[in-house]
Scaffold this active site. Sequence first.
Site, mmCIF file in Angstrom:
data_model
loop_
_atom_site.group_PDB
_atom_site.id
_atom_site.type_symbol
_atom_site.label_atom_id
_atom_site.label_comp_id
_atom_site.label_asym_id
_atom_site.label_seq_id
_atom_site.Cartn_x
_atom_site.Cartn_y
_atom_site.Cartn_z
ATOM 1 N N HIS A 55 1.012 -1.157 0.139
ATOM 2 C CA HIS A 55 -0.406 0.211 -0.360
ATOM 3 C C HIS A 55 1.374 1.397 -0.061
ATOM 4 O O HIS A 55 0.859 2.108 0.562
ATOM 5 C CB HIS A 55 -0.841 0.144 0.982
ATOM 6 C CG HIS A 55 -2.195 -1.036 0.742
ATOM 7 N ND1 HIS A 55 -2.938 -1.170 2.210
ATOM 8 C CD2 HIS A 55 -1.939 -2.028 0.182
ATOM 9 C CE1 HIS A 55 -3.831 -1.839 1.825
ATOM 10 N NE2 HIS A 55 -3.861 -2.480 0.433
ATOM 11 N N HIS B 183 -9.042 -0.614 2.229
ATOM 12 C CA HIS B 183 -7.652 -0.901 1.000
ATOM 13 C C HIS B 183 -7.808 0.034 0.263
ATOM 14 O O HIS B 183 -8.732 1.099 0.095
ATOM 15 C CB HIS B 183 -7.702 -2.503 0.344
ATOM 16 C CG HIS B 183 -7.658 -3.917 1.513
ATOM 17 N ND1 HIS B 183 -6.912 -4.428 1.367
ATOM 18 C CD2 HIS B 183 -7.602 -3.509 2.747
ATOM 19 C CE1 HIS B 183 -6.558 -5.858 2.393
ATOM 20 N NE2 HIS B 183 -7.626 -5.081 3.444
HETATM 21 P P1 FAD Z 1 -1.802 0.512 -11.326
HETATM 22 O O1 FAD Z 1 -3.093 0.112 -10.699
HETATM 23 O O2 FAD Z 1 -0.369 -0.416 -10.285
HETATM 24 O O3 FAD Z 1 -1.546 1.671 -12.109
HETATM 25 C C1 FAD Z 1 -0.008 2.150 -12.571
HETATM 26 C C2 FAD Z 1 0.077 1.225 -14.024
HETATM 27 O O4 FAD Z 1 1.328 2.219 -14.924
HETATM 28 C C3 FAD Z 1 0.218 0.032 -14.924
HETATM 29 O O5 FAD Z 1 -0.278 -0.791 -15.449
HETATM 30 C C4 FAD Z 1 1.773 -0.145 -14.871
HETATM 31 O O6 FAD Z 1 1.815 -1.202 -15.831
HETATM 32 C C5 FAD Z 1 1.773 1.089 -16.225
HETATM 33 N N1 FAD Z 1 3.193 1.745 -15.753
HETATM 34 C C6 FAD Z 1 3.913 1.557 -14.697
HETATM 35 N N2 FAD Z 1 5.452 2.527 -15.326
HETATM 36 C C7 FAD Z 1 5.243 2.776 -16.450
HETATM 37 C C8 FAD Z 1 5.194 3.753 -16.986
HETATM 38 N N3 FAD Z 1 6.396 4.278 -17.563
HETATM 39 N N4 FAD Z 1 4.929 3.522 -19.283
HETATM 40 C C9 FAD Z 1 3.404 3.239 -18.876
HETATM 41 N N5 FAD Z 1 2.812 2.374 -18.388
HETATM 42 C C10 FAD Z 1 3.524 2.079 -17.025
HETATM 43 N N6 FAD Z 1 -6.183 -2.760 -2.561
HETATM 44 C C11 FAD Z 1 -7.690 -3.375 -2.675
HETATM 45 O O7 FAD Z 1 -7.703 -2.061 -2.838
HETATM 46 N N7 FAD Z 1 -7.619 -4.314 -2.096
HETATM 47 C C12 FAD Z 1 -6.908 -5.675 -2.032
HETATM 48 O O8 FAD Z 1 -6.788 -6.281 -1.780
HETATM 49 C C13 FAD Z 1 -5.067 -5.555 -2.734
HETATM 50 N N8 FAD Z 1 -4.153 -6.044 -2.216
HETATM 51 C C14 FAD Z 1 -2.894 -5.460 -3.149
HETATM 52 C C15 FAD Z 1 -2.246 -6.880 -3.344
HETATM 53 C C16 FAD Z 1 -1.186 -6.839 -4.017
HETATM 54 C C17 FAD Z 1 -0.437 -7.986 -4.315
HETATM 55 C C18 FAD Z 1 -0.919 -5.455 -4.392
HETATM 56 C C19 FAD Z 1 0.769 -5.143 -5.235
HETATM 57 C C20 FAD Z 1 -1.954 -4.223 -4.106
HETATM 58 C C21 FAD Z 1 -3.104 -4.604 -3.928
HETATM 59 N N9 FAD Z 1 -3.370 -3.746 -3.355
HETATM 60 C C22 FAD Z 1 -4.975 -3.820 -2.842
HETATM 61 C C23 FAD Z 1 -3.262 -2.487 -3.463
HETATM 62 C C24 FAD Z 1 -4.044 -1.742 -5.009
HETATM 63 O O9 FAD Z 1 -4.408 -3.107 -5.960
HETATM 64 C C25 FAD Z 1 -3.298 -0.351 -5.583
HETATM 65 O O10 FAD Z 1 -2.582 0.776 -4.899
HETATM 66 C C26 FAD Z 1 -3.960 0.117 -6.569
HETATM 67 O O11 FAD Z 1 -4.006 -0.794 -7.796
HETATM 68 C C27 FAD Z 1 -2.763 0.861 -6.984
HETATM 69 O O12 FAD Z 1 -3.584 1.620 -8.128
HETATM 70 P P2 FAD Z 1 -2.438 3.046 -8.677
HETATM 71 O O13 FAD Z 1 -3.306 3.375 -10.039
HETATM 72 O O14 FAD Z 1 -1.671 3.852 -7.447
HETATM 73 O O15 FAD Z 1 -1.449 1.760 -10.091
#
Ligand code: FAD
Length: 569
Positions: free
Chosen positions: A505, A548
């Site tokens: 997180h 979460h």
């Molecule tokens: P992300 O969803 O990570 O999106 C970022 C995107 O950008 C990705 O697709 C990546 O490939 C892309 N990217 C990165 N760098 C580049 C680049 N240079 N060029 C192009 N694309 C790029 N949260 C919950 O609510 N419930 C849960 O049960 C839960 N369990 C979890 C379990 C695990 C193992 C993990 C890792 C996280 C968990 N979380 C959970 C946390 C939650 O899933 C994340 O915090 C959230 O999905 C992050 O969203 P985001 O939009 O910040 O980034």
Amino acid sequence: KSTPRYDYIIVGGGTSGLVIANRLSEDPTVSVAVIEAGDQVFNNTNVTSASGYGRAFGTEIDWAYESEAQVYAGNKTQILRAGKALGGTSTINGMTYMRAESSQIDSWKKVGNNITWDSLLPYYKKSEYFEYPTEAQVLMGASYLPEFHGTEGPLAVSWPTEMVGANFSSTLNATFKAMDLPWNGEANSGYMRGYNVFPKTFDRSLDLREDAARAYYYPFTTRPNLDVYLNSFAQRLTWSNDNSSVAFANGVVFTDKSGAEQSLLATKEVVLSAGSLRSPLLLELSGVGNPAVLENLGIEVKVDSPFVGENLQDQTTVDTDYNASQNFTGAGGFIGYFNATDVWGNGTAAFSKSIKASLEQYANKTVQATGDITDRETLLKLFKIQHELIFEDEVVISEIIVNAPSASAGLIEYWGLMPFSRGNIHIKSANTSVPAAINPNYFMLDYDMKQQIATARTARKVASTAPLSNILTGETLPGLDVVPQNASDAVWGDWLKSVYRSNYHYISTAAMMSKELGGVVDDKHLVYGTANVRVVDASVLPFQVSGHLTSTLYALAERAADMIKASHA
Ligand code: FAD
């Protein structure tokens, strides 16, 4: 060949990015491009399987970043997982749908943001397609209040098709009750304390994981004004050469699958949604950051923004194992959420006082550990707000998940929800193939270990309280030989440091706060010093939430999309 031109470019087709892409492209006169480093994973069974949590770890869709050695936690590095696929981390996560304490969202106001729980709640609901539990599921513990859920949004939220039966939920309820922790019939209401059987980002009618791409992209692929560039790795933003005092981004450079460099032009905005362990790096690679970091690597400073990559916060998770006398089938999650008084009892007031007296020292230590970037007074302000959340608002600080035993073994996992430690993330090279330095500083500040130990003791008590104790018959990890019943803090601390992992997180690396407090974006997600660059992802959360992250990220992204639309109306 001419460079493709779009109104909006979104970097990162993940949890938050696809919300923005979907909402902006609702207007057919607006053109939107998404640049995503991963591929689509529509038919990847490591993703779709409702019970497949963990299967995607270590595969090509897991970035599996590595942290720096954690000097306050046994000097080991940690694997920091994040999804590399259309849908981002929502394609590999645990699917728990759990929001935040209302006071946590309200606290964002204290750091300069015009956001409250009441103003965010409509966006939680807007994103949600809540599937009401069946009668059978209600008997197995699924519980909700309809006024807190939306039924017309894209994101399917429900309980697993095959829930755990055989009265496991009521056994747990009786157990928590015996510990004075009440049943909470709607933990997504902004009030989290208690025991609950939580819903998931899960599509019950299809019996599949719900991820951001399934919710916000696949049903909309026919929109001619929305282009997704897969297997495309963004390198940096490009800037227009006008002489205005605020920087205007006019495009993004990326490498395609073959490694060839390509670019896209943006006429209105560039939105960074690459996740909290990437978006700050993209800012730095584009010249937005701390001059001391950039100049060292030969990157020209476009915007002096000293706190890019600072404020990194995460939580730490620990698993414990038990022998079990009974086995269960079915999926489902069971959580006990405890607040400070629940875990420290009569000692809470004195403990609160001692932590308050430590805040100055915490600020000093953080300044030292993060290279003198943040100042002491500012950190002290942030820590005081966090202290208030923990000890006055009494947000829940311990999450204890009890898994239904199978194969004669039970698992309890837990983590402390409100650690104070802050670290940072920075590029180590202008070459994007060189991994960044990611340093969460786990367990740097002693409250964090005290919180983790209190959570561990509480979890052990859950296991040894009837009626659950009739089912969990003996602790095998750590086991009473390793951590005895009345073990000291020192013994607990050593064991916890030897087994902990990241809770994944990670937040706050481009924090939404006033500039004076070390913010990188304002409350409209606009990066200070730029005219048209926003960060919309987990990077912006100023403080940890006890839920979460995804539910809150979907809501924030829905809100951000409205703001982007309004500013170009
Ligand atoms: P992300 O969803 O990570 O999106 C970022 C995107 O950008 C990705 O697709 C990546 O490939 C892309 N990217 C990165 N760098 C580049 C680049 N240079 N060029 C192009 N694309 C790029 N949260 C919950 O609510 N419930 C849960 O049960 C839960 N369990 C979890 C379990 C695990 C193992 C993990 C890792 C996280 C968990 N979380 C959970 C946390 C939650 O899933 C994340 O915090 C959230 O999905 C992050 O969203 P985001 O939009 O910040 O980034």
